[in-house]
Scaffold this active site. Structure first.
Site, PDB file in Angstrom:
ATOM      1  CE  LYS A 116      10.609 -38.151  27.670  1.00  0.00           C
ATOM      2  NZ  LYS A 116      11.030 -39.308  28.425  1.00  0.00           N
ATOM      3  CG  ASP A 118      10.029 -44.724  24.470  1.00  0.00           C
ATOM      4  OD1 ASP A 118       9.863 -44.725  25.709  1.00  0.00           O
ATOM      5  OD2 ASP A 118       9.165 -45.081  23.666  1.00  0.00           O
ATOM      6  CE1 TYR A 232      19.395 -39.411  31.406  1.00  0.00           C
ATOM      7  CE2 TYR A 232      19.286 -41.012  29.624  1.00  0.00           C
ATOM      8  CZ  TYR A 232      18.795 -40.504  30.811  1.00  0.00           C
ATOM      9  OH  TYR A 232      17.712 -41.080  31.392  1.00  0.00           O
ATOM     10  CB  CYS A 450     -15.927 -69.535   9.138  1.00  0.00           C
ATOM     11  SG  CYS A 450     -14.165 -69.766   8.768  1.00  0.00           S
ATOM     12  CB  CYS A 453     -15.043 -73.627   6.595  1.00  0.00           C
ATOM     13  SG  CYS A 453     -15.507 -73.204   8.286  1.00  0.00           S
ATOM     14  CB  CYS A 468     -14.362 -70.690  12.676  1.00  0.00           C
ATOM     15  SG  CYS A 468     -14.797 -72.109  11.644  1.00  0.00           S
ATOM     16  CB  CYS A 473     -12.343 -74.339   9.791  1.00  0.00           C
ATOM     17  SG  CYS A 473     -11.805 -72.812   8.994  1.00  0.00           S
TER      18      CYS A 473
HETATM   19  S1  IVH Z   1      17.509 -36.256  32.099  1.00  0.00           S
HETATM   20  C1  IVH Z   1      15.867 -35.338  36.515  1.00  0.00           C
HETATM   21  N1  IVH Z   1      18.002 -36.925  29.651  1.00  0.00           N
HETATM   22  O1  IVH Z   1      13.074 -39.589  30.324  1.00  0.00           O
HETATM   23  C2  IVH Z   1      15.544 -36.253  35.409  1.00  0.00           C
HETATM   24  N2  IVH Z   1      16.285 -38.077  30.801  1.00  0.00           N
HETATM   25  O2  IVH Z   1      10.931 -37.677  31.103  1.00  0.00           O
HETATM   26  C3  IVH Z   1      16.252 -35.780  34.200  1.00  0.00           C
HETATM   27  N3  IVH Z   1      15.226 -39.868  29.498  1.00  0.00           N
HETATM   28  O3  IVH Z   1      13.311 -39.953  33.767  1.00  0.00           O
HETATM   29  C4  IVH Z   1      16.431 -36.870  33.280  1.00  0.00           C
HETATM   30  N4  IVH Z   1      16.431 -39.589  27.694  1.00  0.00           N
HETATM   31  O4  IVH Z   1      14.319 -41.811  32.245  1.00  0.00           O
HETATM   32  C5  IVH Z   1      17.243 -37.160  30.733  1.00  0.00           C
HETATM   33  N5  IVH Z   1      18.600 -37.437  27.475  1.00  0.00           N
HETATM   34  C6  IVH Z   1      17.843 -37.662  28.547  1.00  0.00           C
HETATM   35  C7  IVH Z   1      16.847 -38.678  28.583  1.00  0.00           C
HETATM   36  C8  IVH Z   1      16.081 -38.848  29.727  1.00  0.00           C
HETATM   37  C9  IVH Z   1      15.478 -40.294  28.263  1.00  0.00           C
HETATM   38  C10 IVH Z   1      14.198 -40.422  30.387  1.00  0.00           C
HETATM   39  C11 IVH Z   1      14.606 -40.498  31.816  1.00  0.00           C
HETATM   40  C12 IVH Z   1      13.747 -39.503  32.539  1.00  0.00           C
HETATM   41  C13 IVH Z   1      12.609 -39.297  31.606  1.00  0.00           C
HETATM   42  C14 IVH Z   1      12.169 -37.858  31.685  1.00  0.00           C
END
Ligand code: IVH
Length: 708
Positions: A116, A118, A232, A450, A453, A468, A473
């Site tokens: 997943k 970020d 993905y 501080c 000083c 300060c 200073c």
């Molecule tokens: S699938 C129907 N696959 O995380 C939504 N989401 O918590 C299914 N995300 O909204 C999303 N990596 O923005 C999917 N390998 C991954 C992902 C992924 C990051 C994000 C995505 C999603 C959110 C879900």
């Protein structure tokens, strides 16, 4: 809990979550970690489950805000972008599986387990294999068109690689492919460093920076930052892939009350499951996840998640969990979506589950609390930690923010504390492990003097910081000189932090104006055979005697005055002396200047030390250059122009210079206040926005004609 208590708690949680959504989605500046956010969300969901009569339909049960922002053209997704609830809990993951077993009538379910990522969700549209659009999630149904910005991503091909083998018998007529935009940690650090040098606000973590970058209106700026993408997910696809019985994800359209199933048309071969879709993405030449697992049954899913957890730190992108998906499209179709009848952003697939890893925390000891004095005099407490390994790096220091925070958490020297790094690069002390407190740990008393000083600290007006107040200073002086010489201000060649430090400790400079009195002879004793260095430095300094006025104003370090305000002040007052005597009334007249900024400027110049500094700069031979003034009655006087696309002959800089010379101001975003949009080739959303708002659009020829 009584229903009335629950009611007020539910209301409080909803408004708090709404506020965090605003900070997260629109401003890309969250105040709390995802972990804490998810905690609030869970508390709300639990309360709503216990008191169903209080749970209104409009409750935010997911972090699903709305990222659409001003200045972008909005585009409807062909197929809505839904999202997922997160869980941190293995039991909930197993319950997800149990539900699917029940629905499908078999234990034997195949899953795809993926990192997943970020980052920031986007949807790319390819028509006949060509990339035509990139759109943010928005509210799930309609997002912002960020095509121009996404085209700056180097690893993203503009077209799908057509079939060479059996995997891709043909390209779809149109396909939406979903993915995540991200920045690598090293790129995040590089950009934040630049932000710091130019005095701009720092971004909390790579995801915020990626989100902020994607929402820049100027794609030239975006191109200077190295965004990356991983794909993905499958959105709309025509013709529908096999596995959907020729109907595609029409189940989602039905749930949303859009047009019903078209009935079985011709199918696109090549993929009928999430895992074969991943293979197809790769075959098309698109960037995909580094690894995913095709497994059967929930125990194998759990094993895959464990393996992912052990390897995720080696990935290019921040990975905060795993997304587990029922692999076969035909099975996804059977289980469908939860939340029928609600807005798209509240729908979530029953066929997927997001499992999140708890943020990295570690226990360690606070050996000392040290205090940093900034240029403005603000004193910031920092925990000096027993070094501890956290999320792959050794952490030795963590911010304690301010005296109030120390008191609130009752942090003491010698305490064992939990330190957290939740994707953020700057670690923070979360809480004290009280059971490990020993008798020697006495409450921390924030110093009244501080640390550098010894001047008595004063409370920042209306704020939480201790300051300060001593203008002399040594630490403040050092930071002020550094700021004056830095890239963001005078940009003096060769005068970085180290050299400033050296000059101060050798007593060669004491104040900013001293810089301009340095001679080659003074510098020679500092370095062995340092003649070239000394000459270069002195020449570098001399060259900045005639620096732009706005740079000098910025370099003075007036509170509230960043580079943009310094430019406004330079344009309006044209000399330091005129600025020094400007009245509050004059100052508030400047567009974009509030009372606060105006007062900060006035207060700064009222102080005798500051006026003396300006005087001394003059006598040290500093002659700031006012911006080139437009001829009286210049064509663009008082007008705002937005540049977009590539002009046939003029570069962006040349066009800017022409606009400014004609008295105009260049702005990055189109609004009703924009007077003209100067558009060239491949002009994107700004042009469309101008058309929507009825702002006059000029091409290069018309622009030149206007200038005469
Ligand atoms: S699938 C129907 N696959 O995380 C939504 N989401 O918590 C299914 N995300 O909204 C999303 N990596 O923005 C999917 N390998 C991954 C992902 C992924 C990051 C994000 C995505 C999603 C959110 C879900």
């Amino acid at each position: 809990m009584l229903p009335n208590e629950a009611q007020s708690r539910i209301a409080a949680l909803r408004s708090e979550l709404a506020r965090h959504d605003e900070r997260y989605y629109r401003e890309a500046k969250p105040e709390i970690s995802d972990f804490d956010y998810d905690g609030l969300k869970k508390e709300l969901a639990d309360l709503e489950a216990r008191f169903p009569e209080l749970a209104a339909a409009e409750s935010p049960t997911q972090r699903v805000g709305d990222d659409r922002s001003e200045g972008f053209v909005r585009v409807k997704h062909r197929l809505a972008m839904t999202t997922l609830d997160n869980t941190y809990d293995e039991t909930e993951l197993r319950e997800f599986h149990a539900r699917l077993v029940k629905a499908m009538g078999t234990e034997n379910l195949a899953y795809s387990v993926e990192p997943k990522i970020d980052g920031v969700a986007v949807s790319l549209t390819f028509e006949k294999g060509k990339l035509t659009r990139a759109v943010t999630r928005g509210d799930g149904e309609e997002g912002d068109d960020v095509t121009a910005n996404v085209r700056t991503i180097r690893d993203l091909p503009r077209a799908l690689k057509p079939a060479e083998d059996l995997i891709a018998p043909s390209l779809p007529d149109v396909i939406e492919i979903r993915g995540e935009i991200f920045l690598r940690d090293e790129e995040f650090r590089r950009i934040n460093q630049l932000q710091e040098e130019t005095g701009e606000a720092l971004y909390a973590n790579p995801r915020n920076l990626a989100a902020g970058t994607l929402k820049q209106l100027d794609s030239k700026l975006v191109a200077t930052r190295r965004l990356e993408i991983v794909l993905y997910g499958l959105g709309a696809c025509e013709p529908a892939p096999t596995g959907f019985g020729g109907r595609g994800r029409d189940d989602l359209r039905v749930v949303l009350g859009q047009s019903g199933p078209h009935g079985g048309g011709p199918s696109l071969g090549g993929f009928d499951s999430q895992s074969s879709f991943q293979a197809q993405l790769r075959a098309w030449g698109l960037p995909v996840v580094e690894k995913f697992w095709s497994v059967c049954g929930i125990d194998a899913v759990w094993a895959a998640i464990k393996e992912l957890d052990s390897m995720r730190r080696g990935f290019a992108y921040a990975t905060d969990g795993a997304v587990v998906k029922l692999d076969l499209f035909s099975q996804q179709l059977v289980v469908g979506y939860r939340g029928a009848g609600q807005a798209a952003r509240k729908l979530s697939p029953r066929w997927a589950c997001a499992y999140k890893f708890a943020p990295d925390r570690a226990e360690t000891r606070i050996n000392a609390i040290s205090l940093q004095v900034g240029r403005t005099g603000a004193v910031t407490p920092v925990a000096e930690l027993e070094p501890v390994l956290l999320a792959g790096t050794t952490v030795k220091r963590a911010t304690l923010h301010n005296a109030d925070e120390i008191a609130r958490k009752d942090v003491r020297v010698g305490d064992t504390v939990l330190v957290e790094k939740a994707g953020e690069i700057i670690p923070a002390v979360i809480e004290v492990v009280l059971v490990k407190r020993t008798l020697e740990c006495v409450p921390y008393v924030f110093p009244t003097k501080c640390p550098v000083c010894a001047t008595t600290l004063v409370r920042e007006e209306g704020g939480v910081k201790w300051m300060c107040p001593n203008p002399e200073c040594p630490e403040k002086v050092r930071r002020k000189i550094e700021h004056f010489a830095s890239k963001a201000s005078l940009d003096i060649d060769g005068l970085g932090e180290e050299v400033v430090d050296l000059l101060l400790t050798r007593g060669l400079i004491k104040t900013i104006p001293d810089i301009f009195r340095l001679k080659v002879g003074d510098l020679l004793p500092l370095k062995k055979s340092g003649e070239v260095w000394a000459t270069n430095l002195v020449n570098g300094i001399a060259a900045r005697r005639t620096a732009d006025l706005w740079r000098v104003i910025h370099g003075l370090g007036i509170p509230q005055v960043g580079a943009a305000s310094a430019k406004d002040l330079a344009r309006r007052f044209r000399s330091l002396d005129a600025l020094a005597t400007a009245s509050l009334n004059d100052l508030v007249q400047i567009e974009g200047f509030g009372e606060k900024t105006a007062e900060a400027v006035r207060t700064w110049f009222n102080q005798p030390v500051n006026r003396a500094l300006v005087e001394e700069l003059h006598s040290a031979g500093v002659v700031p250059m006012p911006p080139v003034e437009a001829a009286a009655g210049a064509v663009l006087a008082g007008k705002t122009v937005v540049l977009t696309g590539t002009l046939p002959t003029l570069s962006r800089e040349e066009a800017t210079a022409l606009i400014e010379a004609a008295g105009g101001k260049v702005s990055g975003s189109v609004s009703r206040k924009t007077h003209y949009v100067l558009a060239g080739e491949e002009a994107g959303s700004k042009l469309e926005k101008a058309k929507t708002l009825g702002v006059p659009v000029l091409d290069e020829a018309a622009f030149k004609e206007l200038l005469g």
